[in-house]
Scaffold this active site. Structure first.
Site, short mmCIF file in Angstrom:
data_model
loop_
_atom_site.label_atom_id
_atom_site.label_comp_id
_atom_site.label_asym_id
_atom_site.label_seq_id
_atom_site.Cartn_x
_atom_site.Cartn_y
_atom_site.Cartn_z
N THR A 1 0.28 4.27 12.83
CA THR A 1 1.82 4.93 13.28
C THR A 1 0.36 5.23 15.27
OG1 THR A 1 1.00 7.14 13.23
CG2 THR A 1 2.96 6.87 11.63
N LEU B 1 0.94 -0.97 -0.18
CA LEU B 1 0.13 -0.19 0.18
C LEU B 1 1.08 0.86 0.20
CD1 LEU B 1 -3.03 1.22 -0.02
CD2 LEU B 1 -1.99 0.76 2.80
N ARG C 1 23.43 -10.05 37.28
CA ARG C 1 24.34 -8.61 37.78
C ARG C 1 24.31 -8.39 39.21
NH1 ARG C 1 28.77 -6.63 34.87
NH2 ARG C 1 29.07 -4.05 35.20
N ILE D 1 7.74 -2.03 1.64
CA ILE D 1 7.24 -3.24 1.91
C ILE D 1 7.70 -4.36 1.84
CG2 ILE D 1 5.96 -4.74 -0.34
CD1 ILE D 1 5.03 -1.76 0.18
N GLU E 1 1.31 -0.69 9.96
CA GLU E 1 0.07 -0.81 10.03
C GLU E 1 -0.08 0.54 10.77
OE1 GLU E 1 -1.20 -5.21 9.57
OE2 GLU E 1 0.81 -5.68 8.78
C1 FAD Z 1 9.87 -2.06 8.80
C2 FAD Z 1 8.06 -1.75 8.40
C3 FAD Z 1 7.57 -2.27 6.98
C4 FAD Z 1 6.50 -1.92 6.33
N1 FAD Z 1 6.37 -2.61 5.50
C5 FAD Z 1 4.95 -2.20 4.74
C6 FAD Z 1 4.53 -3.64 4.49
O1 FAD Z 1 4.63 -4.35 4.16
N2 FAD Z 1 3.54 -2.40 3.48
C7 FAD Z 1 3.30 -1.66 3.20
O2 FAD Z 1 2.18 -1.10 2.17
N3 FAD Z 1 3.51 -0.75 4.00
C8 FAD Z 1 4.79 -1.46 4.70
N4 FAD Z 1 5.45 0.08 5.52
C9 FAD Z 1 5.16 0.67 5.93
C10 FAD Z 1 4.11 1.55 6.54
O3 FAD Z 1 3.30 1.33 6.75
C11 FAD Z 1 4.10 3.10 6.46
O4 FAD Z 1 5.88 3.50 6.73
C12 FAD Z 1 3.41 3.64 7.62
O5 FAD Z 1 2.04 3.62 7.86
C13 FAD Z 1 3.42 5.14 8.43
O6 FAD Z 1 3.40 6.09 6.83
P1 FAD Z 1 4.45 7.46 6.83
O7 FAD Z 1 6.09 6.31 6.39
O8 FAD Z 1 4.79 7.47 4.99
O9 FAD Z 1 4.48 8.41 7.20
P2 FAD Z 1 3.98 9.83 7.54
O10 FAD Z 1 2.76 9.34 6.93
O11 FAD Z 1 4.67 10.80 6.59
O12 FAD Z 1 3.71 9.85 9.00
C14 FAD Z 1 5.13 10.87 9.47
C15 FAD Z 1 4.61 11.00 10.67
O13 FAD Z 1 3.43 12.13 10.57
C16 FAD Z 1 3.01 11.37 12.03
N5 FAD Z 1 0.86 11.86 10.55
C17 FAD Z 1 0.52 11.55 10.12
N6 FAD Z 1 -0.71 12.13 9.72
C18 FAD Z 1 -1.13 12.58 11.22
C19 FAD Z 1 -2.49 12.88 11.17
N7 FAD Z 1 -3.87 13.33 10.52
N8 FAD Z 1 -2.46 13.49 12.30
C20 FAD Z 1 -1.53 13.11 13.12
N9 FAD Z 1 0.29 12.32 13.32
C21 FAD Z 1 0.02 12.12 12.51
C22 FAD Z 1 2.42 10.50 12.10
O14 FAD Z 1 1.57 9.57 13.33
C23 FAD Z 1 3.64 9.89 12.01
O15 FAD Z 1 4.46 10.33 13.01
C24 FAD Z 1 6.48 -0.37 6.90
C25 FAD Z 1 7.14 0.06 7.05
C26 FAD Z 1 8.14 0.05 7.63
C27 FAD Z 1 9.34 0.77 9.17
#
Ligand code: FAD
Length: 400
Positions: free
Chosen positions: A370, A126, A273, A158, A368
């Site tokens: 934040t 996604l 420890r 992903i 999944e």
């Molecule tokens: C190890 C790892 C594995 C992953 N695997 C997958 C996968 O298999 N498939 C997949 O599709 N994705 C995957 N992801 C992606 C993950 O789902 C996204 O990183 C996550 O949804 C957050 O999106 P972003 O990184 O773009 O952060 P952003 O959405 O840019 O958010 C950045 C910050 O802003 C905050 N924020 C954003 N909007 C709001 C709001 N409305 N109100 C308050 N705060 C907000 C967030 O909480 C966060 O602190 C993976 C990520 C990691 C780190």
């Protein structure tokens, strides 16, 4: 599950998975982590244990166990390493359970059966470079073609990007709705790695879950046959959210296993420890950290068990699953931080596992949904701003 007791089958599964992971993975995990290596030989072993199709009915190639069994497997795997649990999250949770609920019979035969048997691996795509939490911000598009759709776009972060054979991909099929950010313009597709125009790569700069594979996908006019549209055109957002209900459940159970691992490692170390003439377990502030790990572990476990029980009984569980995921992942971060603290400088080296736990736990707080997105969701349920509406395809209940 009757009352708070697990069945004998659940207990056997828990023991079997824990013994396998302790014997066959735990002794090697530090080296895999150090070498940033995903060990593909684990996949046939997970298949042999029946875990890659654990909650898929036998008629579709699975082990026919209930949803609690999926949680039990995840908790037991993450007790040893997060990378093991991630395989189940994306393959067995996000992908297989979504195909089970939304797939046509032909799609189930073609994709779900080999996946549940562990002959093929599936994942979920996604997130994009410019959009994670904000699903309406994704840029991938699927344009109608003679045989189906041509998909173009890029997916980022992903899990199993360079490992999976099949991908659940989300893209806009209605460009006017894309402009208006109306999610009913999104659709879901099953995309095979072998489709021309599809390519993937591994992210080499991540600092956690190093024994796991995480990467990017590129879709350059990938021709996807119409029969690979999952659900109806325009149901992609609902399918993406449905899948997250299943994935979040596995993440919650896994984070619970991580808290237990922190608790056990900390208790072991605190009894060995010595400082100021006594074992550090005698110091009350150390006890407090261990006590908090225990309460976080027990509470997290109850939350995911409740979500699994709701799934078994066919009840809607978006709210409860989200709460379990949010609570357990945030608690796992607390537990991992305290576990490093209890280990002192030794916690800052990878001679002890708690440093790896500390690096690994943060991913689950982010993916999944934040921490902030889950906080907003839970507040909105309480305030009445958010109400779950019935969807066309629910998870089939699993009655013993
Ligand atoms: C190890 C790892 C594995 C992953 N695997 C997958 C996968 O298999 N498939 C997949 O599709 N994705 C995957 N992801 C992606 C993950 O789902 C996204 O990183 C996550 O949804 C957050 O999106 P972003 O990184 O773009 O952060 P952003 O959405 O840019 O958010 C950045 C910050 O802003 C905050 N924020 C954003 N909007 C709001 C709001 N409305 N109100 C308050 N705060 C907000 C967030 O909480 C966060 O602190 C993976 C990520 C990691 C780190």
């Amino acid at each position: 599950m009757i009352g708070f007791d697990l069945s004998d089958d659940h207990k056997l599964l828990e023991r079997t998975v824990a013994e396998w992971a302790a014997r066959d993975v735990a002794p090697r995990i530090r080296e895999l982590d150090r070498a940033h290596t995903f060990d593909r030989s684990l996949l046939p072993q997970l298949a042999e244990l029946g875990l890659l199709g654990v909650s898929i009915p036998e008629k579709y190639g699975g082990a026919g166990m209930d949803y609690l069994s999926l949680g039990i497997a995840c908790e037991s795997l993450e007790y040893v390493d997060t990378s093991l649990r991630v395989i189940l999250s994306v393959h067995a949770g996000l992908n297989c359970l979504t195909l089970l609920s939304w797939g046509t019979e032909a799609q189930k035969q073609r994709y779900l059966v080999p996946q549940a048997q562990g002959k093929r691996i599936g994942t979920y795509a996604l997130t994009e470079p410019a959009a994670g939490s904000d699903v309406r911000g994704i840029q991938s598009i699927a344009v109608a073609s003679a045989g189906g759709f041509r998909i173009s776009g890029e997916k980022m972060w992903i899990s199993l990007a360079d490992v999976a054979d099949h991908f659940l991909i989300f893209a806009w099929t209605d460009l006017e709705k894309k402009r208006q950010r109306d999610p009913s313009g999104l659709s879901a597709f099953i995309v095979e790695r072998s489709f021309p125009g599809f390519s993937s790569g591994t992210l080499t700069h991540k600092w956690g879950i190093l024994a796991g594979n995480t990467g990017f996908l590129k879709l350059d006019n990938v021709e996807v046959p119409r029969e690979n549209l999952l659900g109806e055109e325009g149901e992609g957002f609902k399918i993406a959210m449905f899948a997250l209900d299943q994935g979040r459940f596995t993440v919650a159970a896994g984070a619970t296993g991580l808290i237990r691992a922190c608790r056990d490692a900390s208790a072991r170390y605190a009894l060995e420890r010595k400082a100021f003439g006594v074992e550090i377990a005698q110091h009350q502030l150390v006890k407090e950290m261990i006590a908090r790990m225990e309460s976080d572990y027990q509470a997290s476990r109850l939350l995911w068990l409740r979500a699994g029980w709701l799934k078994n009984t066919g009840q809607r569980n978006t709210r409860e699953t989200g709460l379990a995921k949010w609570f357990a992942t945030v608690a796992s971060e607390r537990a991992a931080g305290d576990a490093v603290e209890i280990h002192g400088a030794n916690g800052y080296s990878d001679e002890y596992p708690v440093g790896r736990f500390y690096r690994n736990c943060k991913g689950a707080v982010i993916y999944e949904g934040t921490r902030e997105i889950h906080a907003l969701m839970q507040a909105d349920y309480v305030l009445g701003y958010r109400v779950d509406r019935p969807i066309r395809c629910e998870l089939p209940p699993h009655h013993e």
